[in-house]
Design a protein around this motif. Structure first.
Motif, PDB file in Angstrom:
ATOM      1  N   TRP A  32       0.928  -1.317   0.040  1.00 35.00           N
ATOM      2  CA  TRP A  32      -0.002   0.072   0.023  1.00 35.00           C
ATOM      3  C   TRP A  32       1.090   1.256   0.091  1.00 35.00           C
ATOM      4  O   TRP A  32       1.939   1.316   0.657  1.00 35.00           O
ATOM      5  CB  TRP A  32      -0.949   0.043   1.327  1.00 35.00           C
ATOM      6  CG  TRP A  32      -1.873   0.940   1.305  1.00 35.00           C
ATOM      7  CD1 TRP A  32      -3.032   1.598   0.196  1.00 35.00           C
ATOM      8  CD2 TRP A  32      -2.264   1.915   2.212  1.00 35.00           C
ATOM      9  NE1 TRP A  32      -3.475   2.666   0.744  1.00 35.00           N
ATOM     10  CE2 TRP A  32      -3.080   2.972   1.971  1.00 35.00           C
ATOM     11  CE3 TRP A  32      -1.757   2.127   3.772  1.00 35.00           C
ATOM     12  CZ2 TRP A  32      -3.638   4.034   2.784  1.00 35.00           C
ATOM     13  CZ3 TRP A  32      -1.872   3.191   4.386  1.00 35.00           C
ATOM     14  CH2 TRP A  32      -3.033   3.972   4.168  1.00 35.00           C
ATOM     15  N   LYS A  33       0.617   2.032  -0.916  1.00 35.08           N
ATOM     16  CA  LYS A  33       1.307   3.339  -0.952  1.00 35.08           C
ATOM     17  C   LYS A  33       3.066   3.207  -1.320  1.00 35.08           C
ATOM     18  O   LYS A  33       3.780   3.601  -0.629  1.00 35.08           O
ATOM     19  CB  LYS A  33       1.330   4.321   0.256  1.00 35.08           C
ATOM     20  CG  LYS A  33      -0.417   5.058   0.260  1.00 35.08           C
ATOM     21  CD  LYS A  33      -0.386   5.855   1.398  1.00 35.08           C
ATOM     22  CE  LYS A  33      -1.959   6.513   1.362  1.00 35.08           C
ATOM     23  NZ  LYS A  33      -2.110   7.421   2.502  1.00 35.08           N
ATOM     24  N   ARG A  37       3.396  -4.074   3.762  1.00 40.02           N
ATOM     25  CA  ARG A  37       2.910  -3.864   5.218  1.00 40.02           C
ATOM     26  C   ARG A  37       2.226  -5.221   5.865  1.00 40.02           C
ATOM     27  O   ARG A  37       2.057  -6.006   4.976  1.00 40.02           O
ATOM     28  CB  ARG A  37       1.894  -2.790   5.414  1.00 40.02           C
ATOM     29  CG  ARG A  37       2.623  -1.304   5.201  1.00 40.02           C
ATOM     30  CD  ARG A  37       1.448  -0.495   5.220  1.00 40.02           C
ATOM     31  NE  ARG A  37       1.992   1.050   5.575  1.00 40.02           N
ATOM     32  CZ  ARG A  37       2.236   1.868   4.492  1.00 40.02           C
ATOM     33  NH1 ARG A  37       2.356   1.405   3.296  1.00 40.02           N
ATOM     34  NH2 ARG A  37       2.592   2.969   4.784  1.00 40.02           N
ATOM     35  N   LYS A 290      -6.140   1.674   8.345  1.00 41.78           N
ATOM     36  CA  LYS A 290      -6.253   3.118   8.634  1.00 41.78           C
ATOM     37  C   LYS A 290      -5.660   3.260  10.008  1.00 41.78           C
ATOM     38  O   LYS A 290      -4.784   4.186  10.371  1.00 41.78           O
ATOM     39  CB  LYS A 290      -7.507   3.675   8.798  1.00 41.78           C
ATOM     40  CG  LYS A 290      -8.286   4.092   7.585  1.00 41.78           C
ATOM     41  CD  LYS A 290      -9.737   4.676   7.726  1.00 41.78           C
ATOM     42  CE  LYS A 290     -10.206   5.093   6.629  1.00 41.78           C
ATOM     43  NZ  LYS A 290     -11.350   5.907   6.843  1.00 41.78           N
ATOM     44  N   GLU A 293      -1.791   3.161   9.512  1.00 46.20           N
ATOM     45  CA  GLU A 293      -1.109   4.320   9.017  1.00 46.20           C
ATOM     46  C   GLU A 293      -1.023   5.495  10.003  1.00 46.20           C
ATOM     47  O   GLU A 293       0.028   6.182  10.247  1.00 46.20           O
ATOM     48  CB  GLU A 293      -2.229   5.007   7.967  1.00 46.20           C
ATOM     49  CG  GLU A 293      -1.598   6.069   7.400  1.00 46.20           C
ATOM     50  CD  GLU A 293      -2.301   6.910   6.053  1.00 46.20           C
ATOM     51  OE1 GLU A 293      -3.518   6.800   6.030  1.00 46.20           O
ATOM     52  OE2 GLU A 293      -1.766   7.123   5.346  1.00 46.20           O
ATOM     53  N   ARG A 294      -1.918   5.698  11.097  1.00 49.18           N
ATOM     54  CA  ARG A 294      -2.065   6.596  12.315  1.00 49.18           C
ATOM     55  C   ARG A 294      -0.789   6.317  13.127  1.00 49.18           C
ATOM     56  O   ARG A 294       0.017   7.092  13.364  1.00 49.18           O
ATOM     57  CB  ARG A 294      -3.353   6.461  12.792  1.00 49.18           C
ATOM     58  CG  ARG A 294      -3.877   7.573  13.479  1.00 49.18           C
ATOM     59  CD  ARG A 294      -5.270   7.537  13.993  1.00 49.18           C
ATOM     60  NE  ARG A 294      -6.295   7.676  12.876  1.00 49.18           N
ATOM     61  CZ  ARG A 294      -7.638   7.309  13.209  1.00 49.18           C
ATOM     62  NH1 ARG A 294      -8.002   7.204  14.214  1.00 49.18           N
ATOM     63  NH2 ARG A 294      -8.287   7.273  11.958  1.00 49.18           N
ATOM     64  N   GLU A 296       1.858   4.935  12.477  1.00 51.33           N
ATOM     65  CA  GLU A 296       3.194   4.694  11.793  1.00 51.33           C
ATOM     66  C   GLU A 296       3.814   6.094  11.961  1.00 51.33           C
ATOM     67  O   GLU A 296       5.148   6.094  11.892  1.00 51.33           O
ATOM     68  CB  GLU A 296       3.020   4.296  10.267  1.00 51.33           C
ATOM     69  CG  GLU A 296       2.911   2.856  10.108  1.00 51.33           C
ATOM     70  CD  GLU A 296       2.630   2.629   8.599  1.00 51.33           C
ATOM     71  OE1 GLU A 296       2.367   3.702   7.763  1.00 51.33           O
ATOM     72  OE2 GLU A 296       2.725   1.403   8.074  1.00 51.33           O
TER      73      GLU A 296
END
Ligand code: PMP
Length: 344
Positions: A32-33, A37, A290, A293-294, A296
């Protein structure tokens, strides 16, 4: 020697208990991106009736037998959007109880037929009759008018939360150890909220900072509004009100996921990895992304865990098995699933 009086007394649930819980844990890799992960998910499809709700049904019935509130032959009466009804129908029948389920009439046909196949009675409840809230009221009314009725009251019963504190939570911790990691975050879609509250409390019990996020459909926020707004297709979560077992002040921010995004990701898990999960599992995967990501922002490779509550088999007649158009802000089309590893 056991010190717990509950453990010393034999329960009718003991014969069934080995079929419930002890589910595998999956470590799923994805890109992802532009980065690789991983997230972790409990494979709850493996429970006796194919969903996480067996854990709660088992402990509620175990506690009720122990307290004398439930006696042999009593009728079990519950309001349910499906999986709970299936759990109480199967376990109730295994113990010889008649079972009566009040269910909103817009739930999938597979759910209705499964409950009926266990010999339970279903009372369909329309939105004009009050939908889910009406179903709970009608179950209560039945209990006041009839003798020998047991109401599990999953939305209010502390044994619902305790089931996840005593089984799902410890399993998660032990299985993460096998991967050599500890949880930094946990996220789960809220139906009754038993999963998110029980697992969250267990992972935080020693004062460790674990981020615990409830999840709900972006199309139909209930936790953020306190009442039902709109409609959504993630069956099993967001049931029109905030249940009493949910303590939002104990939890981190609510994560919201579009139902179409959840459907796309659940389809991907099935098509790419052979993981035949239901729609709320797709939502939970995206919720974990989600939260990942937060986290990270403050930690390298944080560990985020969730649950796959049930299988795709109850959704074969729904949009899960149709082509779903991608929305502009969906996450699923950006995620490329790679391999997964399972442990017991
Ligand atoms: N997903 C599905 C498919 C469910 O049936 C449920 C329970 N209604 C949940 C998620 C949410 O679980 P909980 O009730 O523990 O919040």
């Amino acid at each position: 020697m056991s010190t717990s009086p509950l453990l010393e007394t034999r329960s009718p649930l003991d014969d069934i208990a080995p079929l419930i819980g002890h589910t595998p844990m999956l470590e799923i890799e994805f890109t992802w991106k532009g980065r690789s992960r991983r997230i972790y998910a409990k494979y709850e499809l493996e429970n006796m009736t194919g969903s996480i709700k067996d854990r709660m049904a088992e402990l509620i019935l175990r506690r009720a037998y122990a307290s004398g509130e439930l006696k042999p032959g009593d009728t079990i009466v519950e309001a349910s959007s499906g999986n709970t009804g299936i759990s109480f129908a199967a376990i109730g029948r295994a113990l010889g109880h008649p079972v009566r389920i009040y269910m909103p009439n817009w739930m999938s046909q597979e759910r209705v037929r499964l409950i009926q196949s266990f010999g339970a009675d279903i009372v369909p409840v329309s939105s004009e009759q009050g939908g889910f809230v009406g179903a709970i009221r009608m179950a209560d009314e039945y209990a006041t008018k009839h003798e020998n009725v047991f109401l599990p009251r999953q939305f209010d019963n502390p044994a619902n939360v305790e089931a996840h504190y005593c089984s799902t939570g410890p399993e998660i911790e032990r299985q993460l150890e096998q991967f050599g990691v500890q949880a930094d975050g946990f996220v789960a879609g809220v139906g009754t909220g038993g999963t998110v509250m029980g697992v969250g409390r267990y992972l935080r019990r020693n004062g460790r900072r674990v981020h615990v996020h409830p999840l709900e459909p972006a199309n139909s926020p209930t936790l953020r509004t306190g009442c039902k707004v709109g409609s959504h297709r993630i069956q099993g979560i967001s049931d029109e009100f905030i249940p009493s077992v949910v303590k939002l002040d104990e939890l981190d921010e609510v994560v919201d996921i579009w139902d179409g995004d959840a459907i796309l990701l659940a389809q991907e898990l099935c098509e790419r990895n052979g993981l035949a999960v239901g729609i709320s599992s797709g939502a939970n995967f995206l919720g974990a992304v989600k939260v990942l990501e937060r986290l990270e922002a403050n930690k390298r490779d944080p560990v985020v865990v969730t649950v796959f509550p049930d299988s795709n088999k109850k959704y074969l007649s729904t949009d899960l098995c149709r082509r779903e158009p991608a929305g502009e802000d969906y996450l699923a089309p950006q995620i490329r699933l790679q391999r997964f590893r399972a442990v017991r």
